[in-house]
Design a protein around this motif. Structure first.
Motif, PDB file in Angstrom:
ATOM      1  N   SER A 170       0.857  -1.143  -0.108  1.00  0.00           N
ATOM      2  CA  SER A 170      -0.053   0.132   0.199  1.00  0.00           C
ATOM      3  C   SER A 170       0.892   1.209  -0.011  1.00  0.00           C
ATOM      4  N   THR A 171       0.993   2.062  -1.153  1.00  0.00           N
ATOM      5  CA  THR A 171       2.187   2.980  -1.243  1.00  0.00           C
ATOM      6  C   THR A 171       1.821   4.208  -2.038  1.00  0.00           C
ATOM      7  N   GLN A 172       2.413   5.176  -1.829  1.00  0.00           N
ATOM      8  CA  GLN A 172       2.219   6.272  -2.709  1.00  0.00           C
ATOM      9  C   GLN A 172       3.302   6.425  -3.594  1.00  0.00           C
ATOM     10  N   TYR A 173       4.227   5.465  -3.736  1.00  0.00           N
ATOM     11  CA  TYR A 173       5.362   5.666  -4.490  1.00  0.00           C
ATOM     12  C   TYR A 173       5.941   4.322  -5.045  1.00  0.00           C
ATOM     13  N   ILE A 174       5.497   3.653  -5.990  1.00  0.00           N
ATOM     14  CA  ILE A 174       5.538   2.155  -6.445  1.00  0.00           C
ATOM     15  C   ILE A 174       7.203   2.398  -6.774  1.00  0.00           C
ATOM     16  N   TRP A 175       7.747   3.377  -7.291  1.00  0.00           N
ATOM     17  CA  TRP A 175       9.275   3.425  -7.734  1.00  0.00           C
ATOM     18  C   TRP A 175      10.076   3.623  -6.776  1.00  0.00           C
ATOM     19  N   GLY A 176       9.711   4.307  -5.633  1.00  0.00           N
ATOM     20  CA  GLY A 176      10.703   4.707  -4.412  1.00  0.00           C
ATOM     21  C   GLY A 176      10.642   3.285  -3.511  1.00  0.00           C
ATOM     22  N   VAL A 177       9.642   2.639  -3.431  1.00  0.00           N
ATOM     23  CA  VAL A 177       9.512   1.328  -2.632  1.00  0.00           C
ATOM     24  C   VAL A 177      10.535   0.212  -3.563  1.00  0.00           C
ATOM     25  N   ARG A 178      10.405   0.277  -4.930  1.00  0.00           N
ATOM     26  CA  ARG A 178      11.241  -0.612  -5.761  1.00  0.00           C
ATOM     27  C   ARG A 178      12.710  -0.270  -5.186  1.00  0.00           C
ATOM     28  N   ALA A 179      13.078   1.005  -5.507  1.00  0.00           N
ATOM     29  CA  ALA A 179      14.749   1.603  -5.162  1.00  0.00           C
ATOM     30  C   ALA A 179      15.233   1.272  -3.929  1.00  0.00           C
ATOM     31  N   GLU A 180      14.191   1.628  -2.875  1.00  0.00           N
ATOM     32  CA  GLU A 180      14.701   1.576  -1.487  1.00  0.00           C
ATOM     33  C   GLU A 180      14.969   0.173  -1.042  1.00  0.00           C
ATOM     34  N   THR A 181      13.699  -0.924  -1.440  1.00  0.00           N
ATOM     35  CA  THR A 181      13.812  -2.065  -1.331  1.00  0.00           C
ATOM     36  C   THR A 181      15.236  -2.733  -1.874  1.00  0.00           C
ATOM     37  N   ALA A 182      15.401  -2.271  -3.119  1.00  0.00           N
ATOM     38  CA  ALA A 182      16.463  -3.194  -3.650  1.00  0.00           C
ATOM     39  C   ALA A 182      17.714  -2.810  -3.033  1.00  0.00           C
ATOM     40  N   ALA A 183      18.147  -1.435  -2.690  1.00  0.00           N
ATOM     41  CA  ALA A 183      19.106  -1.234  -1.821  1.00  0.00           C
ATOM     42  C   ALA A 183      19.267  -1.627  -0.601  1.00  0.00           C
ATOM     43  N   LYS A 184      18.126  -1.735   0.024  1.00  0.00           N
ATOM     44  CA  LYS A 184      18.345  -2.579   1.516  1.00  0.00           C
ATOM     45  C   LYS A 184      18.711  -4.080   1.316  1.00  0.00           C
ATOM     46  N   LEU A 185      18.199  -4.575   0.113  1.00  0.00           N
ATOM     47  CA  LEU A 185      18.248  -5.892  -0.058  1.00  0.00           C
ATOM     48  C   LEU A 185      19.750  -6.203  -0.889  1.00  0.00           C
ATOM     49  N   GLY A 186      20.222  -5.189  -1.405  1.00  0.00           N
ATOM     50  CA  GLY A 186      21.364  -5.444  -2.238  1.00  0.00           C
ATOM     51  C   GLY A 186      20.986  -6.180  -3.374  1.00  0.00           C
ATOM     52  N   LEU A 187      19.968  -5.849  -4.210  1.00  0.00           N
ATOM     53  CA  LEU A 187      19.149  -6.354  -5.150  1.00  0.00           C
ATOM     54  C   LEU A 187      19.385  -5.536  -6.459  1.00  0.00           C
ATOM     55  N   PRO A 188      19.614  -5.941  -7.741  1.00  0.00           N
ATOM     56  CA  PRO A 188      19.407  -5.060  -8.861  1.00  0.00           C
ATOM     57  C   PRO A 188      17.899  -4.545  -8.859  1.00  0.00           C
ATOM     58  N   GLU A 189      17.564  -3.241  -9.229  1.00  0.00           N
ATOM     59  CA  GLU A 189      16.367  -2.705  -9.038  1.00  0.00           C
ATOM     60  C   GLU A 189      15.122  -3.506  -9.853  1.00  0.00           C
ATOM     61  N   ASP A 190      15.575  -4.087 -10.955  1.00  0.00           N
ATOM     62  CA  ASP A 190      14.505  -5.114 -11.824  1.00  0.00           C
ATOM     63  C   ASP A 190      14.332  -6.372 -11.162  1.00  0.00           C
ATOM     64  N   LYS A 191      15.062  -6.621  -9.876  1.00  0.00           N
ATOM     65  CA  LYS A 191      14.795  -7.754  -9.261  1.00  0.00           C
ATOM     66  C   LYS A 191      13.584  -7.485  -8.227  1.00  0.00           C
ATOM     67  N   VAL A 192      13.055  -6.449  -7.971  1.00  0.00           N
ATOM     68  CA  VAL A 192      12.269  -6.020  -7.260  1.00  0.00           C
ATOM     69  C   VAL A 192      10.887  -5.479  -8.024  1.00  0.00           C
ATOM     70  N   ARG A 193      10.092  -6.208  -7.955  1.00  0.00           N
ATOM     71  CA  ARG A 193       8.743  -5.693  -8.566  1.00  0.00           C
ATOM     72  C   ARG A 193       7.698  -5.352  -7.516  1.00  0.00           C
ATOM     73  N   VAL A 194       7.352  -4.100  -7.792  1.00  0.00           N
ATOM     74  CA  VAL A 194       6.150  -3.477  -6.822  1.00  0.00           C
ATOM     75  C   VAL A 194       5.030  -3.432  -7.464  1.00  0.00           C
ATOM     76  N   VAL A 195       3.924  -3.909  -6.699  1.00  0.00           N
ATOM     77  CA  VAL A 195       2.473  -3.919  -7.217  1.00  0.00           C
ATOM     78  C   VAL A 195       1.808  -3.029  -6.107  1.00  0.00           C
ATOM     79  N   CYS A 196       1.011  -2.169  -6.767  1.00  0.00           N
ATOM     80  CA  CYS A 196      -0.340  -1.569  -6.021  1.00  0.00           C
ATOM     81  C   CYS A 196      -1.200  -0.967  -6.944  1.00  0.00           C
ATOM     82  N   HIS A 197      -2.145  -1.818  -7.066  1.00  0.00           N
ATOM     83  CA  HIS A 197      -3.356  -1.509  -8.015  1.00  0.00           C
ATOM     84  C   HIS A 197      -4.230  -0.503  -7.294  1.00  0.00           C
ATOM     85  N   TYR A 198      -4.582  -0.665  -5.986  1.00  0.00           N
ATOM     86  CA  TYR A 198      -5.742  -0.022  -5.410  1.00  0.00           C
ATOM     87  C   TYR A 198      -4.981   0.406  -3.948  1.00  0.00           C
TER      88      TYR A 198
END
Lengths: 145, 753
Positions: free
Chosen positions: B214-242
């Motif tokens: 549940s987010t206001q920023y799909i791409w921010g969650v993707r970047a911050e989660t990838a950074a935290k987990l040491g993953l390439p950003e495309d290895k984190v997929r973030v979904v928030c339809h509603y």
């Protein structure tokens, strides 16, 4: 084992004692239209009808429902209120909306031409954090248009 | 053609210079005023699925085998964990994994606020996880909490360096002043309380992490989660339809996302970490309290000569200083301004952005101060504001890209002029009055943001972009923009959002930036698709491209002839027209801001201190309005949240322990439908000619900004009482009334003698 009657369908009730009606509707039957926002009976998002009476399903123990008929938003999808809520823009994020419509359906069933004050009184238990209230009022007042 | 430029990016007043690649945006602005679809009211395109309970929010997602997390949180505002043993908890029924501070750095042994996360348990159900936590063996050394923000500043307990701002010379300004007013204002801590609590469901698919959140920023969650987990950003997929509301508190992934990701990794199962309402009100952020010590100097004609503000903000254990000095720096043409902002580090939950952070608080202080000055000078408060109107931005010494605040004042005037009439309604203890307050805020949006538009042979269009609609109706606005550009009825345009793997980068839904960021990108993409349709039509019907346009579902030729668009696209068979668009840069060297004014009409019972708001008139200038219906809803929602902030909302702390006393929705009072006054919305709706191909600014935040001050000023108009602290409780109202009575007495005393 008892049954649970939801939107005219009879379901075998196989739930631990102590579970809420909301959790059984959502998790066991898959009727996710009933939302849980506070889970302690303060916000109205989980409102369903029990024999037509608006009831907070998150603080209703499922085993106390008995033979009363449960109506959820899924049972009210063809209600004119759904259309009037959309038309009036009476929702923003939409998380409280099913509960709002269930509450409103009980009001217009008992009182098809409510006054503004009656709408505000009947709907005061349903919190909308986005503040769609002016449009909710309009939607309920114009539900038959 | 793509080009590399150096541009400014602004989110809520934070400017950063950055290199960005932008596609040329050659699309000219539409003419001002309502078009075929844009500028006309439209019910939201996703209204039905939300109203019918079909929309699947993060809270509704049930994945096969999904586990549920309960988090052990500190009951203490300040403590040290001296012993932590989860052995018994990990053996409890249904428990699949546990996490301690040794496993994850978002868990702590040294909690600095009540609700800080210490440990987490994943189990087959939430109840089993919560029951297992009861078996945690934990011992605490309870430490003295620091709660008073003034004391924290004195002790040097600060979040970061104090921020100082100076322009001109305030000493000289006060020397030139005929009148000086000095006052202290306070605002309280306010909780966001989105209806859907903060939550994520994490699921690993090989080395890909799916984050449903549940987010206001799909791409921010993707970047911050990838950074935290040491993953390439495309290895984190973030979904928030509603998503069920954010109001600024859902701009980041949050500890719950990292807890769910780690537990999903350890168990090999999908894991939900969803906060309860009480956790929500302890840990997910708040609008921090402020103390504002303000001083203004002015000449007898009302010309401001100096403004000074000393701002102390109770930020919490973490977080940031909201821009409380912003209105003082930006709203008026005052040559001499000096402000200092302190961020007190105290043992309370971290703050988060909350709908116009700082400006709601700072506008309450500044606009009440202006009215106290107006009373002293015996100048009409609206006239005082007109006399100090600023024609250019004095902070950066730049012209505004557009500003229609004078027009806002003009439209507010008919309501303002009813003051005598409204005051005359006073009857017995009920005193009536009218007050006003101005609004200034950001809302430019900016690059990068992208959209794709796909048109099939059936003549229907799909807009694809990985943005989120947090309830503001941006999905609907995007459908309108694309339909307008493609000349299609809006029911032939669909919008696909909400998935970082299914669409290009989209802006954050914060800082009133979604429509001004995404709208121009969607229009550019639709323009690209429209151009291709016209190219095909020109060949098919032997016309020159320049005479063809798309309108009302047809390709229309200026020299006669009209063909349904689907007749042209019908030639495509399985081929598709693919348009792409990017958000162009903001105008260089200009300040892009939003403006407005609100007028409040109130009645005060001077015997009981009860205040009733009868009416709020909200006039705002946010450039072109895409959907007047959704826009009026946004304005009403902002005003209503503002009224909650004004009267009833207040996070209460035990002054000794720092415990939060009102974590539930019966104890924390938010407005209900019964609390809402008449709200009149009036938007100027003139495109900003310098801003993008749309000329639209953001609208999410402006309407909450001036409400508290307008109400407080109306109370002064009705009663002569100076309310200086939010919320305006009965106690505060009665205090202000008693003070006013006292003042009246001392003023009368000399003549009596």
């Amino acid at each position: 084992m008892s049954d649970l009657i939801v939107n005219g369908q009879r379901y075998a009730l196989d739930a631990q004692v102590g579970r809420s009606l909301a959790s059984v509707l959502r998790e066991d039957i898959g009727l996710i239209g009933t939302k849980i926002a506070c889970n302690e009976g303060h916000c109205g998002a989980c409102t369903v009808l029990l024999d037509g009476v608006p009831t907070l399903s998150c603080i209703t123990l499922v085993h106390t429902v008995g033979e009363r008929e449960v109506t959820t938003i899924e049972g009210l999808r063809d209600h004119p209120l759904v259309e009037s809520f959309v038309r009036a823009d009476a929702l923003q994020c939409g998380f409280c909306t099913p509960g709002q419509i269930v509450s409103a359906s009980a009001l217009v069933e008992a009182n098809p031409h409510p006054s503004r004050e009656e709408v505000r009184h009947a709907m005061a238990g349903n919190i909308c954090r986005c503040g769609a209230y002016p449009k909710i009022e309009e939607a309920v007042l114009t539900w038959q248009d | 053609m793509a080009r590399l430029i150096r541009t400014e990016k602004e989110v809520e007043g934070n400017y950063t210079e950055q290199w960005i690649v932008v596609d040329e945006d050659p699309v000219a602005q539409w003419p001002s005023g309502p078009l075929e679809i844009v500028g006309r009211p439209l019910a939201r395109v996703d209204g039905a699925e939300r109203a019918r309970g079909e929309a699947v929010y993060t809270a509704d997602l049930q994945l096969p085998g999904m586990l549920h997390v309960a988090v052990l949180r500190s009951p203490h505002a300040h403590a040290r964990v001296t012993q932590l043993d989860l052995a018994r908890a990990s053996e409890a029924p249904g428990v699949r994994a546990v996490l301690t501070p040794d496993d994850l750095d978002v868990l702590t042994r040294e909690p600095g606020y009540p609700g800080a996360a210490i440990a987490a348990v994943a189990a087959d159900t939430y109840d089993l996880a919560a029951e297992a936590l009861e078996l945690a063996d934990i011992e605490w050394e309870v430490l003295q909490p620091l709660l008073d923000p003034d004391e924290a500043v004195q002790q040097g307990s600060l979040i970061d360096e104090p921020e100082r701002y100076d322009r001109g010379n305030v000493e000289q300004g006060f020397a030139e002043a005929d009148v000086v007013v000095e006052t202290e204002y306070r605002t309280q801590t306010v909780l966001h309380n989105s209806m859907e609590t903060h939550q994520s469901v994490c699921q690993w698919e090989g080395d890909l992490l799916n984050v449903y959140t549940s987010t206001q920023y799909i791409w921010g969650v993707r970047a911050e989660t990838a950074a935290k987990l040491g993953l390439p950003e495309d290895k984190v997929r973030v979904v928030c339809h509603y998503m069920g509301g954010g109001f600024g508190a859902k701009n980041h992934p949050g500890e719950y996302t990292f807890i769910a990701a780690e537990l999903a990794k350890r168990t090999g199962r999908p894991v939900r970490c969803a906060l309860t309402r009480r956790e929500e009100n302890l840990t997910t952020g708040n609008r921090h309290a402020t103390i504002q010590r303000l001083k203004v100097g002015a000449k007898a004609d009302g010309t401001l000569t100096a403004l000074v503000g000393d701002f102390v903000m109770a930020v919490g254990w973490r977080g940031f200083k909201s821009w409380t000095a912003g209105p003082m720096k930006m709203l008026y043409h005052c040559p001499n301004v000096s402000t200092v902002e302190y961020g007190a580090k105290v043992n309370t939950g971290p703050n988060a952005a909350f709908r116009a952070p700082g400006f709601v608080e700072g506008t309450f202080g500044l606009e009440c101060l202006l009215d106290e000055l107006a009373a002293k000078l015996e100048i009409d408060p609206l006239e005082l504001r007109r006399r100090n109107h600023s024609d250019s931005d004095l902070v950066d010494d730049r012209p505004y890209s557009s500003k229609n605040l004078i027009e806002c004042y003009r439209r507010a005037e008919p309501h303002w002029e009813k003051r005598d009439e409204v005051r005359a309604r006073s009857n017995g203890p009920w005193k009536h009055g009218i007050g006003m307050a101005s609004q200034i805020w950001f809302g430019a949006g900016g690059p990068p943001s992208y959209a794709w538009v796909r048109v099939g042979s059936d003549g229907r269009a799909l807009v694809v972009t990985a943005m989120q609609d947090i309830g503001t109706g941006t999905k609907t606005a995007m459908a309108q923009i694309a339909a307008e550009e493609l000349g299609l009825p809006v029911d032939r345009v669909q919008v696909s959002i909400g998935d970082s793997a299914r669409g290009p980068y989209a802006a954050i839904s914060a800082g009133s930036s979604t429509t001004p960021s995404m709208g121009p990108a969607v229009r550019a993409a639709a323009h690209d698709a429209a151009r291709q349709i016209i190219e095909i039509a020109a060949q098919r019907y032997h016309k020159e491209e320049r005479v063809l346009s798309l309108k009302g579902g047809n390709v229309v030729s200026a020299d006669g002839g009209s063909w349904p668009i689907e007749e042209v696209t019908g030639l495509l068979d399985d081929a598709q027209i693919l348009g792409k668009g990017a958000r162009g840069p903001n105008p260089t060297g200009m300040r892009v801001l939003t403006f407005g004014v609100q007028v409040a009409e109130v009645a005060v019972d001077v015997e009981t201190g009860e205040v009733r708001v009868d009416k709020i008139v909200a006039v705002h200038d946010v450039g072109r309005v895409i959907n007047p219906l959704g826009a009026s809803s946004q304005v009403e929602g902002g005003v209503i949240q503002g009224l909650g902030h004004t009267f009833s909302e207040d996070r209460l702390l035990d002054p000794n322990t720092g415990a939060v006393l009102n974590q539930t929705l019966d104890a924390y009072k938010m407005p209900t439908i019964a609390d809402v006054p008449e709200i009149v919305t009036d938007l100027i709706d003139v495109p900003d000619e310098h801003l993008t191909n749309l000329g639209s600014k953001g609208l999410g935040e402006p309407p909450i900004i001036p409400t508290s001050a307008a109400v407080a000023n109306a109370i002064r108009d009705a009663t002569g009482a100076d309310v200086r602290s939010l919320p305006i409780s009965r106690e505060e109202m009665l205090r202000a009334l008693a003070e006013a009575k006292e003042k009246e007495k001392t003023r009368e005393a000399p003549t009596a003698v």
